[in-house]
Scaffold this motif. Sequence first.
Motif, PDB file in Angstrom:
ATOM      1  N   VAL A 202       0.739  -0.950  -0.186  1.00 53.32           N
ATOM      2  CA  VAL A 202       0.395  -0.069  -0.055  1.00 53.32           C
ATOM      3  C   VAL A 202       0.625   1.357  -0.054  1.00 53.32           C
ATOM      4  O   VAL A 202       2.570   1.169   0.625  1.00 53.32           O
ATOM      5  N   ASP A 203       0.457   2.399   0.086  1.00 50.29           N
ATOM      6  CA  ASP A 203       0.962   3.450  -0.358  1.00 50.29           C
ATOM      7  C   ASP A 203       0.715   4.157   1.367  1.00 50.29           C
ATOM      8  O   ASP A 203      -0.106   3.522   2.321  1.00 50.29           O
ATOM      9  N   GLN A 205      -1.001   5.960   1.969  1.00 47.00           N
ATOM     10  CA  GLN A 205      -2.420   6.801   2.017  1.00 47.00           C
ATOM     11  C   GLN A 205      -3.861   5.380   2.274  1.00 47.00           C
ATOM     12  O   GLN A 205      -4.941   5.099   2.632  1.00 47.00           O
ATOM     13  N   ASN A 207      -3.312   3.355  -0.349  1.00 47.02           N
ATOM     14  CA  ASN A 207      -4.085   2.723  -1.360  1.00 47.02           C
ATOM     15  C   ASN A 207      -2.838   1.462  -1.426  1.00 47.02           C
ATOM     16  O   ASN A 207      -2.171   1.594  -1.743  1.00 47.02           O
ATOM     17  N   VAL A 208      -3.675   0.150  -2.205  1.00 46.51           N
ATOM     18  CA  VAL A 208      -3.743  -0.824  -2.986  1.00 46.51           C
ATOM     19  C   VAL A 208      -2.504  -0.382  -4.093  1.00 46.51           C
ATOM     20  O   VAL A 208      -2.637   0.525  -4.902  1.00 46.51           O
ATOM     21  N   THR A 209      -1.089  -0.876  -3.889  1.00 45.63           N
ATOM     22  CA  THR A 209      -0.111  -0.672  -4.948  1.00 45.63           C
ATOM     23  C   THR A 209       0.261  -1.843  -5.204  1.00 45.63           C
ATOM     24  O   THR A 209       2.153  -1.771  -5.643  1.00 45.63           O
ATOM     25  N   GLN A 401      -1.157  -0.969   7.958  1.00 43.55           N
ATOM     26  CA  GLN A 401      -1.942  -2.430   7.635  1.00 43.55           C
ATOM     27  C   GLN A 401      -1.368  -3.854   7.977  1.00 43.55           C
ATOM     28  O   GLN A 401      -1.593  -4.654   6.921  1.00 43.55           O
ATOM     29  N   GLN A 436      -4.364  -6.768  -7.492  1.00 43.77           N
ATOM     30  CA  GLN A 436      -4.585  -5.952  -6.503  1.00 43.77           C
ATOM     31  C   GLN A 436      -6.094  -6.101  -6.044  1.00 43.77           C
ATOM     32  O   GLN A 436      -6.516  -5.532  -5.193  1.00 43.77           O
ATOM     33  N   GLU A 440      -7.100  -5.622  -2.633  1.00 42.29           N
ATOM     34  CA  GLU A 440      -8.212  -4.410  -2.173  1.00 42.29           C
ATOM     35  C   GLU A 440     -10.116  -5.063  -1.623  1.00 42.29           C
ATOM     36  O   GLU A 440     -10.694  -4.517  -1.045  1.00 42.29           O
ATOM     37  N   LYS A 443      -9.260  -5.671   2.358  1.00 45.41           N
ATOM     38  CA  LYS A 443      -9.348  -4.618   3.057  1.00 45.41           C
ATOM     39  C   LYS A 443     -11.050  -4.228   3.588  1.00 45.41           C
ATOM     40  O   LYS A 443     -11.939  -4.226   2.814  1.00 45.41           O
TER      41      LYS A 443
END
Length: 443
Positions: A202-203, A205, A207-209, A401, A436, A440, A443
């Motif tokens: 994740v980044d 924020q 968000n999954v990366t 996370q 990805q 997601e 989460k």
Amino acid sequence: MRRAWMVLWILALGSLGLAQSLVWWTTENQPKRMEVQRQIAAEFETETGIKVEVVPVEENQLAERITAAFAAGQLPDVIFHPLDYTVGWAAQGILDTDAATEVVKELGEKTFAKGALELASYEGNYTAVPTDGWTQLIVYRKDLFRQKSLAPPKTYASVLAGIEAFHNPPEMYGFVAATDPSQTYFQQVFEHIALANGVRLVDEQGNVTLNTPAMIHTLQFYKKLAEVSPPGNLYWKQSRELYLAGKALQIVWSPFILDELAGLRDSVPVTAFGNPTSDELARRTGFVAKLAGPDNPAGASYAQISYMGITVDADTENAKKFVKFLLSDAYLEWLSVAPEGKFPVRYGTPDDPKKFVNGWAKLPVGVDRKRPLGDIYPPEVIDTILAGLEVADRWGFRAGQGELVSKLYGEKTIPKIVRRYLDGELTAEQAAAEMQKAVEALK
């Protein structure tokens, strides 16, 4: 008369207050390890008058038991636990991060491995106090690499160069990759390879990366490793057996293999050079903790760190005293439980910065025969592994996370998709896109 009775009653209460006690939950529940921990508790009681009840807990039951104890307001004072839980427990309000941070600062932040502290950071505090850890390693035949004047396998390219020079199955496999999706080892190895190439779960924020060019390149590299590995579903057992038999050039393993390489464990014999008790293979072996991929020249090190957490239900001041005692007076005793896997994450004291590293290197390892690691391996080997702890990383923990990572490990989400890619069901691009979506959804 009544007043005299009242005075005696107050004095009695005061004396009861001196008979203080703590409850310490530990997942180091093997009988010999429990003996060491009970001895530490006894030494602490002798020094402080504070009794510590040592309670063994199965690691796979730890999360469930902590959740139940938290709901009942009956948490232990101190919990020994892995990185996997620490940030999540802090977020749930289970751990007293102020208390842990105070302990770290009182002992000296600079005396700890930087990576171990960073992985436990949460909202400006430390979730718990690091106690020990290990870095996952590329274990390789340094004698063969030197024979061909090859650079150590510190990059994707140098790993492949070794394979190109020596892959000759079944006499020698250039690599033994994890390919069994039912095994946690697969997730650990793949995450290690992905971290090396700069892939993050994740980044900042959250968000999954995973659907990135770096992941696609990681998958393509991993497929090359799998293609030169033996057929079948492979995990830690086969990689160790092949390496100890002299039939693998490179494997990925934890430092728990260090004593086995030196012929100190009869149930895991070294068969490469005839004498299973010889340390010949250990002397021919090199180790890489920090691997780099083409998209991440700085590289990364995969680590597993363990911590002592002080809970919100704890007798805080006494719990802090105990954790400080364990990380100072009793620290080498604690590390002696399993020196080959408990690398010190507190290197020393402000006055003696390498006190615990030097003491740990003298601790005996092995099962059927015992020798200090420092007698088997040169200082640069130990320094390599300890340096990995300085840059220790894992997916998701720095971004808070930890709970997501636990789900990934529990459901084997990533290994299942990677295996489909290895089997030709997906392209690298499709596999990255599926990862990805799957993460997601978790989460």
